[in-house]
Design a protein around this motif. Structure first.
Motif, PDB file in Angstrom:
ATOM      1  N   ASP A   1      62.193  99.474  20.578  1.00  0.00           N
ATOM      2  CA  ASP A   1      61.078  99.393  19.632  1.00  0.00           C
ATOM      3  C   ASP A   1      60.017  98.406  20.128  1.00  0.00           C
ATOM      4  O   ASP A   1      59.577  97.521  19.389  1.00  0.00           O
ATOM      5  CB  ASP A   1      61.575  99.001  18.241  1.00  0.00           C
ATOM      6  N   ARG A   2      59.605  98.606  21.363  1.00  0.00           N
ATOM      7  CA  ARG A   2      58.596  97.716  21.924  1.00  0.00           C
ATOM      8  C   ARG A   2      57.877  98.409  23.086  1.00  0.00           C
ATOM      9  O   ARG A   2      58.313  99.446  23.574  1.00  0.00           O
ATOM     10  CB  ARG A   2      59.223  96.410  22.385  1.00  0.00           C
ATOM     11  N   VAL A   3      56.782  97.776  23.526  1.00  0.00           N
ATOM     12  CA  VAL A   3      55.997  98.251  24.659  1.00  0.00           C
ATOM     13  C   VAL A   3      56.132  97.249  25.781  1.00  0.00           C
ATOM     14  O   VAL A   3      55.913  96.037  25.582  1.00  0.00           O
ATOM     15  CB  VAL A   3      54.512  98.430  24.273  1.00  0.00           C
TER      16      VAL A   3
ATOM     17  N   THR B   1      62.288 104.741  15.926  1.00  0.00           N
ATOM     18  CA  THR B   1      61.440 103.846  16.711  1.00  0.00           C
ATOM     19  C   THR B   1      61.400 104.373  18.149  1.00  0.00           C
ATOM     20  O   THR B   1      62.236 105.214  18.549  1.00  0.00           O
ATOM     21  CB  THR B   1      61.964 102.413  16.710  1.00  0.00           C
TER      22      THR B   1
ATOM     23  N   ARG C   1      53.452 103.580  18.996  1.00  0.00           N
ATOM     24  CA  ARG C   1      54.728 103.031  18.510  1.00  0.00           C
ATOM     25  C   ARG C   1      54.706 102.847  16.999  1.00  0.00           C
ATOM     26  O   ARG C   1      55.680 103.208  16.304  1.00  0.00           O
ATOM     27  CB  ARG C   1      54.998 101.699  19.210  1.00  0.00           C
ATOM     28  N   LYS C   2      53.606 102.339  16.486  1.00  0.00           N
ATOM     29  CA  LYS C   2      53.489 102.134  15.045  1.00  0.00           C
ATOM     30  C   LYS C   2      53.406 103.462  14.296  1.00  0.00           C
ATOM     31  O   LYS C   2      53.946 103.600  13.188  1.00  0.00           O
ATOM     32  CB  LYS C   2      52.266 101.287  14.747  1.00  0.00           C
TER      33      LYS C   2
ATOM     34  N   ALA D   1      49.551 102.470  23.549  1.00  0.00           N
ATOM     35  CA  ALA D   1      51.011 102.493  23.387  1.00  0.00           C
ATOM     36  C   ALA D   1      51.437 101.816  22.082  1.00  0.00           C
ATOM     37  O   ALA D   1      52.324 102.320  21.373  1.00  0.00           O
ATOM     38  CB  ALA D   1      51.670 101.825  24.584  1.00  0.00           C
ATOM     39  N   GLU D   2      50.823 100.685  21.748  1.00  0.00           N
ATOM     40  CA  GLU D   2      51.153 100.008  20.493  1.00  0.00           C
ATOM     41  C   GLU D   2      50.789 100.876  19.295  1.00  0.00           C
ATOM     42  O   GLU D   2      51.535 100.924  18.297  1.00  0.00           O
ATOM     43  CB  GLU D   2      50.433  98.664  20.418  1.00  0.00           C
ATOM     44  N   ARG D   3      49.673 101.598  19.397  1.00  0.00           N
ATOM     45  CA  ARG D   3      49.266 102.465  18.288  1.00  0.00           C
ATOM     46  C   ARG D   3      50.259 103.614  18.112  1.00  0.00           C
ATOM     47  O   ARG D   3      50.623 103.970  16.975  1.00  0.00           O
ATOM     48  CB  ARG D   3      47.848 102.992  18.556  1.00  0.00           C
TER      49      ARG D   3
ATOM     50  N   ILE E   1      47.940  99.742  27.067  1.00  0.00           N
ATOM     51  CA  ILE E   1      48.840  98.966  26.210  1.00  0.00           C
ATOM     52  C   ILE E   1      48.420  99.103  24.748  1.00  0.00           C
ATOM     53  O   ILE E   1      49.278  99.238  23.854  1.00  0.00           O
ATOM     54  CB  ILE E   1      48.871  97.492  26.663  1.00  0.00           C
ATOM     55  N   GLU E   2      47.134  99.083  24.489  1.00  0.00           N
ATOM     56  CA  GLU E   2      46.651  99.243  23.111  1.00  0.00           C
ATOM     57  C   GLU E   2      47.043 100.615  22.559  1.00  0.00           C
ATOM     58  O   GLU E   2      47.479 100.736  21.406  1.00  0.00           O
ATOM     59  CB  GLU E   2      45.138  99.064  23.070  1.00  0.00           C
TER      60      GLU E   2
ATOM     61  N   SER F   1      60.628 103.287  22.414  1.00  0.00           N
ATOM     62  CA  SER F   1      60.428 102.301  23.476  1.00  0.00           C
ATOM     63  C   SER F   1      59.464 102.920  24.480  1.00  0.00           C
ATOM     64  O   SER F   1      59.594 104.099  24.863  1.00  0.00           O
ATOM     65  CB  SER F   1      61.753 101.945  24.160  1.00  0.00           C
TER      66      SER F   1
END
Length: 410
Positions: free
Chosen positions: A395-397, A360, A340-341, A336-338, A333-334, A362
Motif C-alpha cells: 500500500d505504497r509507492v 490496496t 493508489r488512493k 501513482a499516489e493518485r 510519482i504524483e 503497491s
C-alpha cells in the motif's frame, strides 16, 4: 406447238419481267436477239453417215429426224446464246443478292429484339439489386442509378438528373484515406455518413462496355457491420477482455514505440508497475467471481486517473503496468499516489450481500534515463521498485532512484 415455238410466242418480257420490270436488262437484250435470229428460218445441214448418205437406225440423231429439214428450224448465233447465258447469270446473281439481303435483314431484326430483351432483363436486375449502383458520364454526372442508390440518398429519380455523387454526400460526412487493393489495383474510398460507413470506388477499371465513353460505373457497400467486427477483433487481440486494459503484448508494443520516440527526441517517459495487495485472499475467501469484480473495478479506477495519452496494461493475474509518455519521475510519482488512493477508495461488493471488501495496491515507478534506449531496462527498474514496495509493507509507492540503478542488472 413445240417448246421452241412457245418460246418465240412468249417473248422476252414474260421470261425476264421478274428480274427487271420495266427495264432493258442484258438478259432481255439477249433474248430479243435470239428471237430475231430464230424468226429467220434456215436449213440446218447435217453430215450424212453410211454409203447411201443416211444415218444408221441406231443413231439417236436419226430417231429425232436431225437429218431432215424442219419447216421452223432456225440457226441460233453463238453470240446470242452467250448473251442469253450471261443475262441469266446476272439475273440469278441479282436474285441471290436480294434473298441474302432479306435474310440479313431478318437476322438483324431478330438480333435487335434479342438485345432489347436482354437489356430489359439487365435493367430489371440492376433495379432490384440491394447494393446501390450508379453510372456516370465523363463529366461525373449521373446517367443511371438503381432503387437502392435512390433509397440510400433519399432522392427521387428526377432530383438526381445532372447531379454527381460528391454533391449527394452530406457536409457532415467524413472521408477515410483511400485504401488500395493489391490484387486488382482498384482504389476505394471509405466514407462515413452519420453512423453508416460506406465504401466508394475512388477509381474504377475500364467499363466502356457498360458505362458511357470516358465514364465509370460504381457501387456503394455498407461496411458498418464489417468495420465493427474489425474493431472488435482488434480489441480482442490488443485488449484484456475482463478489465479493458491493454494486453501484455499490446502494452509492450506501445512502450517500445514510445521509448524509441522518447530516445529520438529526448522527451521524458516513465513507467509504473502495479500489484493488487493480498488479491489471492479475496479469491480464496469470496470466490473467483468476486476476484474478477475486484480486478475490473480496480482497472476502471486507474483508467479514470490517467490521461488519454497514457496506457494501462494487464501483465497477468493481479499485476498491471502504466505507460506515462512525456512524464518525469516526479510527475509519475504524483500520478501513482493518485491511483493508489483511487483504488483504496473502492468498496467491492461480495457475497453475502451487502458485504464489501477494499483493496490496496503497491506501485513501483521508474523514469527512462537519457542513456537508455531499451525499454526493458526501464521495466526492470520499475519492477524492482514494486518489489521493494511490497517488502516495505505494501500500500505504497516506491520509485527507482537513479543512483541505485547499477545494482539492478540490465
Amino acid at each position: 406447238m413445240s417448246s421452241f415455238n412457245r418460246f418465240r410466242a412468249a417473248g422476252p418480257s414474260s421470261l425476264m419481267a421478274s428480274a427487271h420490270p420495266g427495264g432493258d436488262s442484258p438478259a432481255l437484250r439477249a433474248v430479243r436477239t435470239l428471237r430475231d435470229a430464230a424468226s429467220q428460218p434456215r436449213m440446218m445441214i447435217a453430215q450424212p453417215f453410211g454409203p447411201q448418205g443416211e444415218r444408221p437406225e441406231s443413231d439417236p440423231a436419226r430417231a429425232f429426224g436431225a437429218n431432215k429439214p424442219h419447216p421452223t428450224a432456225g440457226w441460233i448465233p453463238p453470240t446470242a446464246l452467250a448473251a442469253l447465258i450471261n443475262g441469266l447469270r446476272r439475273w440469278i446473281r441479282l436474285r441471290a443478292l436480294k434473298i441474302i439481303d432479306e435474310i440479313a435483314e431478318r437476322r438483324m431484326i431478330d438480333r435487335t429484339r434479342t438485345l432489347d430483351s436482354s437489356r430489359h432483363v439487365s435493367d430489371h436486375l440492376l433495379e432490384q439489386l440491394p447494393v446501390p449502383v450508379w453510372v456516370e458520364d465523363e463529366s461525373g454526372r449521373l446517367v443511371h442509378h438503381n432503387r437502392a442508390f435512390r433509397a440510400l440518398f433519399r432522392r427521387e429519380a428526377e432530383a438526381l438528373i445532372g447531379r454527381s455523387v460528391a454533391e449527394l454526400l452530406p457536409e457532415t460526412s467524413d472521408s477515410i484515406p483511400v485504401e488500395t487493393r493489391l490484387d486488382t489495383g482498384e482504389r476505394r474510398l471509405d466514407v462515413i455518413i452519420g453512423r453508416c460507413r460506406l465504401t466508394l470506388p475512388a477509381s474504377s477499371p475500364d467499363f466502356r462496355s457498360i458505362a458511357p465513353v470516358g465514364g465509370r460505373i460504381g457501387t456503394i457497400t455498407d461496411i458498418t457491420e464489417r468495420k465493427e467486427i474489425e474493431r472488435r477483433l482488434r480489441e480482442l487481440a490488443t485488449t484484456d477482455d475482463l478489465t479493458g486494459a491493454l494486453s501484455r503484448r499490446a502494452f509492450f508494443a506501445a512502450v517500445e514505440q514510445e521509448a524509441e520516440r522518447s530516445s529520438r527526441y529526448g522527451s521524458k517517459m516513465s513507467l509504473m508497475m502495479i500489484d493488487l495487495d493480498h488479491f489471492k485472499q479475496v479469491n480464496d475467501r469470496f470466490g473467483h467471481a468476486a476476484g474478477d469484480r475486484a480486478l475490473k473495478l480496480a482497472a476502471q479506477a486507474m483508467v479514470e486517473g490517467l490521461r488519454d495519452i497514457d496506457a494501462l496494461g494487464r501483465m497477468g493475474g493481479e499485476e498491471f503496468a502504466v505507460l506515462l509518455p512525456q512524464t518525469s519521475l516526479s510527475g509519475a510519482i504524483e500520478v501513482a499516489e493518485r491511483l493508489r488512493k483511487s483504488v483504496a477508495a473502492i468498496a467491492i461488493p461480495v457475497d453475502p450481500h451487502p458485504m464489501t471488501v477494499q483493496l490496496t495496491v503497491s506501485i513501483g515507478v521508474a523514469e527512462r534515463l537519457d542513456d537508455e534506449s531499451d525499454f526493458d531496462r526501464v521495466l526492470s527498474r520499475a519492477d524492482a521498485a514494486l518489489y521493494r514496495a511490497k517488502d516495505e509493507g505494501r500500500d505504497r509507492v516506491v520509485f527507482d532512484q537513479p543512483r541505485h540503478r547499477d545494482i539492478f542488472p540490465a
